[in-house]
Motif scaffolding. Sequence first.
Motif, mmCIF file in Angstrom:
data_model
loop_
_atom_site.group_PDB
_atom_site.id
_atom_site.type_symbol
_atom_site.label_atom_id
_atom_site.label_comp_id
_atom_site.label_asym_id
_atom_site.label_seq_id
_atom_site.Cartn_x
_atom_site.Cartn_y
_atom_site.Cartn_z
ATOM 1 N N ASN A 201 0.806 -1.228 0.000
ATOM 2 C CA ASN A 201 0.000 0.000 0.000
ATOM 3 C C ASN A 201 0.835 1.271 0.000
ATOM 4 O O ASN A 201 0.298 2.362 0.024
ATOM 5 N N TYR A 202 2.177 1.124 -0.032
ATOM 6 C CA TYR A 202 2.987 2.349 -0.031
ATOM 7 C C TYR A 202 2.918 3.048 -1.396
ATOM 8 O O TYR A 202 3.250 4.223 -1.513
ATOM 9 N N ILE A 203 2.497 2.301 -2.433
ATOM 10 C CA ILE A 203 2.102 2.927 -3.697
ATOM 11 C C ILE A 203 0.572 2.839 -3.681
ATOM 12 O O ILE A 203 0.012 1.740 -3.827
ATOM 13 N N LEU B 119 4.492 -4.541 -13.569
ATOM 14 C CA LEU B 119 5.755 -5.269 -13.395
ATOM 15 C C LEU B 119 6.483 -4.923 -12.105
ATOM 16 O O LEU B 119 7.142 -5.767 -11.508
ATOM 17 N N GLN B 120 6.405 -3.646 -11.699
ATOM 18 C CA GLN B 120 7.188 -3.166 -10.546
ATOM 19 C C GLN B 120 8.645 -3.626 -10.670
ATOM 20 O O GLN B 120 9.212 -3.507 -11.733
ATOM 21 N N SER B 121 9.207 -4.217 -9.613
ATOM 22 C CA SER B 121 10.645 -4.512 -9.660
ATOM 23 C C SER B 121 11.027 -5.564 -10.688
ATOM 24 O O SER B 121 12.209 -5.694 -11.030
ATOM 25 N N ILE C 262 18.163 -3.965 -6.490
ATOM 26 C CA ILE C 262 17.644 -3.046 -5.464
ATOM 27 C C ILE C 262 17.282 -1.726 -6.153
ATOM 28 O O ILE C 262 17.769 -1.440 -7.250
ATOM 29 N N ASN C 263 16.456 -0.922 -5.488
ATOM 30 C CA ASN C 263 15.980 0.308 -6.141
ATOM 31 C C ASN C 263 17.123 1.229 -6.559
ATOM 32 O O ASN C 263 17.107 1.779 -7.666
ATOM 33 N N ALA C 264 18.115 1.412 -5.675
ATOM 34 C CA ALA C 264 19.208 2.340 -6.016
ATOM 35 C C ALA C 264 19.921 1.867 -7.291
ATOM 36 O O ALA C 264 20.208 2.664 -8.193
ATOM 37 N N PHE D 21 10.555 8.307 -15.576
ATOM 38 C CA PHE D 21 10.805 7.112 -16.388
ATOM 39 C C PHE D 21 10.692 5.843 -15.533
ATOM 40 O O PHE D 21 10.012 4.882 -15.903
ATOM 41 N N TYR D 22 11.344 5.842 -14.381
ATOM 42 C CA TYR D 22 11.373 4.655 -13.521
ATOM 43 C C TYR D 22 9.959 4.234 -13.082
ATOM 44 O O TYR D 22 9.618 3.047 -13.075
ATOM 45 N N THR D 23 9.127 5.224 -12.728
ATOM 46 C CA THR D 23 7.777 4.860 -12.265
ATOM 47 C C THR D 23 6.926 4.340 -13.433
ATOM 48 O O THR D 23 6.088 3.459 -13.241
HETATM 49 O O1 DON Z 1 10.405 1.425 -6.567
HETATM 50 C C1 DON Z 1 9.515 0.835 -5.950
HETATM 51 O O2 DON Z 1 9.421 0.880 -4.726
HETATM 52 C C2 DON Z 1 8.539 0.005 -6.745
HETATM 53 N N1 DON Z 1 8.201 0.643 -7.966
HETATM 54 C C3 DON Z 1 9.111 -1.341 -7.052
HETATM 55 C C4 DON Z 1 9.560 -2.090 -5.819
HETATM 56 C C5 DON Z 1 9.406 -3.560 -5.944
HETATM 57 O O3 DON Z 1 8.690 -4.076 -6.766
HETATM 58 C C6 DON Z 1 10.101 -4.361 -4.919
HETATM 59 N N2 DON Z 1 9.784 -5.773 -5.083
HETATM 60 N N3 DON Z 1 9.459 -6.656 -4.502
#
Ligand code: DON
Length: 308
Positions: free
Chosen positions: A27-29, A63-65, A116-118, A192-194
Amino acid sequence: MICKGQLELDEMVKQAQKSTINGKVANYIPALAKAERDVLAVSIFDGADLCFVAGNSEERFTLQSTSKVLTLALALMDCGEDKVFKKVGMEPTGDPFNSISKLETQIPSKPLNPMINAGALAVSSLIKGRTVEEKVQYLLAFIHKLSGNNKITYNKEVAQSEYETADLNRALAYFLKQHHIIDGDVNELIDFYTKQCAIELTCNDLARIGYVLANEGRCADGQEVIPFEIARLVKTFMVTCGMYNASGEFAIKVGIPAKSGVSGCILGAVPNRLGIGIYGPSLDEKGNSVAGMKLLELLAEHYHLSIF
Ligand code: DON
């Protein structure tokens, strides 16, 4: 072979689905919070047929990550290993996917890996295009080739919802800019990333993409979409970092190169055998699909899918 025994497979899905009560929808998105917790869908593609499908395999999710695997492959194809690995490392972190902590303690201050995100932000900064829209279209064209589905696009509501709330990712990106890992405008990179994370598809699409990785970069018709060496490299990252700080346990219990996303999807690639697409939005505290991981564990055990 896996395509036989539909009843056994249905039984495994039923069993895995029970574990959805042990997790929560992300739910953080905010836009992801609308997902239904008890859903579990799966598709398996063996190069000839979608040989196993359960649940609503036509339901769309973002797709997310999982997109990080695809941008990594594209960046490696365009820029080569030297340029990519100047910006991002090759080591698992043992930290959550959005952690900032290791960036400060590493010298040089580059993200430890592209999952990882970074690290994904650093990789996304390498995708070709003069504008965000060009970059998105370029990535989508690649995904169309991988999946054989040229209707795939991104979900504007999910992209916007993440863009408005992506302060932690912005913080990571500003940190990377300060340390010359990325250059350019941070908000354009987040834009772009989002959008990359909001690319929307089905389990069937995901299974076909997984198959290309499993099949050493070639589609079912034999066409090479990813060079063999890059497909190998990407699968290795999936094993070491694809499930974040659960990657070690997942390698032991399942042993399939896989990548999760917080929408609840999992992309799996069983080398030289199968592509797997799973959607189960109930997540554990590490951000991985609870029922998706359980199902992969059952499948791997029953059909000897572990690569180890
Ligand atoms: O950057 C984010 O937080 C999301 N768009 C993607 C994170 C994600 O999918 C982590 N996976 N389990």
